[in-house]
Motif scaffolding. Structure first.
Motif, PDB file in Angstrom:
ATOM      1  N   UNK A 180       0.949  -1.165   0.146  1.00 40.81           N
ATOM      2  CA  UNK A 180       0.042   0.015  -0.061  1.00 40.81           C
ATOM      3  C   UNK A 180       0.837   1.103   0.066  1.00 40.81           C
ATOM      4  N   UNK A 181       1.811   1.420   0.721  1.00 42.68           N
ATOM      5  CA  UNK A 181       2.766   2.423   0.765  1.00 42.68           C
ATOM      6  C   UNK A 181       3.668   2.672  -0.300  1.00 42.68           C
ATOM      7  N   UNK A 182       4.051   1.470  -1.016  1.00 42.26           N
ATOM      8  CA  UNK A 182       4.658   1.683  -2.342  1.00 42.26           C
ATOM      9  C   UNK A 182       3.693   2.102  -3.230  1.00 42.26           C
ATOM     10  N   UNK A 183       2.464   1.837  -3.506  1.00 40.17           N
ATOM     11  CA  UNK A 183       1.621   2.238  -4.570  1.00 40.17           C
ATOM     12  C   UNK A 183       1.202   3.697  -4.307  1.00 40.17           C
ATOM     13  N   UNK A 184       0.892   4.058  -2.960  1.00 38.45           N
ATOM     14  CA  UNK A 184       0.594   5.427  -2.727  1.00 38.45           C
ATOM     15  C   UNK A 184       1.764   6.468  -2.948  1.00 38.45           C
ATOM     16  N   UNK A 185       2.997   6.180  -2.453  1.00 36.64           N
ATOM     17  CA  UNK A 185       4.187   7.044  -2.711  1.00 36.64           C
ATOM     18  C   UNK A 185       4.345   7.165  -4.285  1.00 36.64           C
ATOM     19  N   UNK A 186       4.619   6.063  -4.720  1.00 27.97           N
ATOM     20  CA  UNK A 186       4.976   5.591  -6.082  1.00 27.97           C
ATOM     21  C   UNK A 186       4.055   6.134  -6.949  1.00 27.97           C
TER      22      UNK A 186
ATOM     23  N   UNK B 200       9.395   1.341  -2.618  1.00 27.83           N
ATOM     24  CA  UNK B 200       8.775   0.351  -1.825  1.00 27.83           C
ATOM     25  C   UNK B 200       9.626  -0.270  -0.857  1.00 27.83           C
ATOM     26  N   UNK B 201      10.880  -0.519  -0.994  1.00 28.18           N
ATOM     27  CA  UNK B 201      12.084  -0.852   0.081  1.00 28.18           C
ATOM     28  C   UNK B 201      11.832  -0.142   1.217  1.00 28.18           C
TER      29      UNK B 201
END
Length: 279
Positions: A229-235, A256-257
Motif C-alpha cells: 500500500x505504501x509503495x503504491x501510494x507514494x509511487x 517500496x523498499x
C-alpha cells in the motif's frame, strides 16, 4: 510457555525476598517468601499463561509494599524484626513463632465487598487489560527506567530480553530483514534473502505465546502493508503527470523498499509495546 509463567512468579518472589533484607529476620524472610509463593499459586489457579500470571502478580502490587505490610503486622503482634530489637517487643507477648499467623495478609481483591463493587472492579481490570490510558505508556516507562529505575520497578530493556528471549529474537530477525534490503544480495532460488529472513521472523512471532493473534498479525503485517500500500501510494504520487505503467513501476520499486523498512519499524514498535504490556 510454562517456563516463562513460572519465571515471572520466581522473579516476583525474589524481589520481595530482596526487599525484606534489613527489614525482616532470616527466619521471617523465609516464612514470608514461602507464604507469598503459596498465595500466588493459589490465586494463579494453575494457569501457565504468562499474560494471566502477570495480571495476578499485578493484583498483589509492589513487593516492597508487601514487605512493609508484613513488618507492620509483626510489630503490631509484638514480634521483633530487624527494625525492632528483641527488647522492644511488648512484655507478655508470645514469641514470633507462636504469634505469627500462617495466613498471608489479604490483598485488595480478597476483601468482602458488595457484588456491585466487585463487578466494577472486574470491569476496571478488563479495561486496564485492553491497554486503555495513556498511549505507549509502557514504552515511556521502559525509557524512563535508565534515569529512574524506581519508575518501572527495575524493569528495562535488559529484563525484557531476559524474560522473553525468543520474542526478542523474533523482533531482531524482523529488523535484520529490513536492514538487508539496501544490499543487493543474490537470491536463493527465486526468493530474495530479505524475504526469507522476514519469513523466519514471522514464523517466530506466530509461534510466540506472549502476543495475541491480533498483535501478531499487526506486527508481521505492517511491513507487507508498507511495501504494497505504501509503495503504491507514494509511487503513484511521485509519478505525477508522467504517463505509463513503466514509470509507475519504476517509482514503486524505488520507494517500496523504504516503505517496507518503515513498516517493519512500526510493527516491531507495536510488538515491543504489547510485550511490555504483558510483562
Amino acid at each position: 510457555m510454562i517456563e516463562r509463567a513460572d519465571q515471572l512468579v520466581l522473579n516476583y518472589v525474589s524481589k520481595a525476598a530482596d526487599a525484606a533484607h534489613g527489614v525482616l529476620r532470616a527466619d521471617q524472610r523465609l516464612d514470608f517468601a514461602k507464604r507469598l509463593r503459596a498465595r500466588i499459586e493459589e490465586e494463579r489457579h494453575g494457569s501457565q499463561n504468562a499474560r494471566e500470571v502477570s495480571k495476578v502478580l499485578a493484583r498483589f502490587g509492589d513487593p516492597v509494599a508487601l514487605v512493609e505490610r508484613e513488618a507492620r503486622r509483626l510489630v503490631e503482634a509484638g514480634v521483633p524484626t530487624m527494625r525492632t530489637p528483641m527488647g522492644s517487643a511488648e512484655e507478655g507477648q508470645p514469641s514470633g513463632e507462636e504469634s505469627s499467623t500462617r495466613r498471608f495478609p489479604t490483598i485488595v481483591d480478597d476483601a468482602d465487598a458488595p457484588p456491585g463493587v466487585q463487578t466494577y472492579r472486574r470491569i476496571a481490570r478488563e479495561s486496564l487489560g485492553r491497554g486503555r490510558g495513556l498511549p505507549f505508556a509502557g514504552l515511556r516507562r521502559m525509557a524512563m527506567s535508565s534515569a529512574n529505575p524506581m519508575a518501572t520497578g527495575g524493569r528495562d530493556a535488559r529484563t525484557l530480553v531476559k524474560e522473553h528471549p525468543r520474542d526478542a529474537a523474533a523482533m531482531v530477525v524482523l529488523v535484520v530483514a529490513a536492514l538487508l534490503l539496501p544490499f543487493d544480495l543474490p537470491p536463493v532460488a527465486i526468493f530474495e534473502i530479505p524475504v526469507l529472513v522476514w519469513a523466519a521472523g514471522a514464523v517466530l512471532v506466530l509461534f510466540s505465546e506472549s502476543w495475541s493473534l491480533r498483535d501478531k498479525l499487526l506486527g508481521i503485517g505492517a511491513p507487507l502493508l508498507g511495501y504494497s500500500a505504501g509503495g503504491v501510494l507514494v509511487g503513484g504520487l511521485r509519478v505525477g503527470s508522467e504517463p505509463g505503467l513503466q514509470a509507475f513501476f519504476a517509482q514503486f520499486y524505488s520507494v517500496s523498499g523504504t516503505m517496507f523498512m518503515i513498516g517493519t519499524g512500526l510493527g516491531v514498535v507495536w510488538l515491543t509495546y504489547r510485550l511490555l504490556d504483558v510483562s
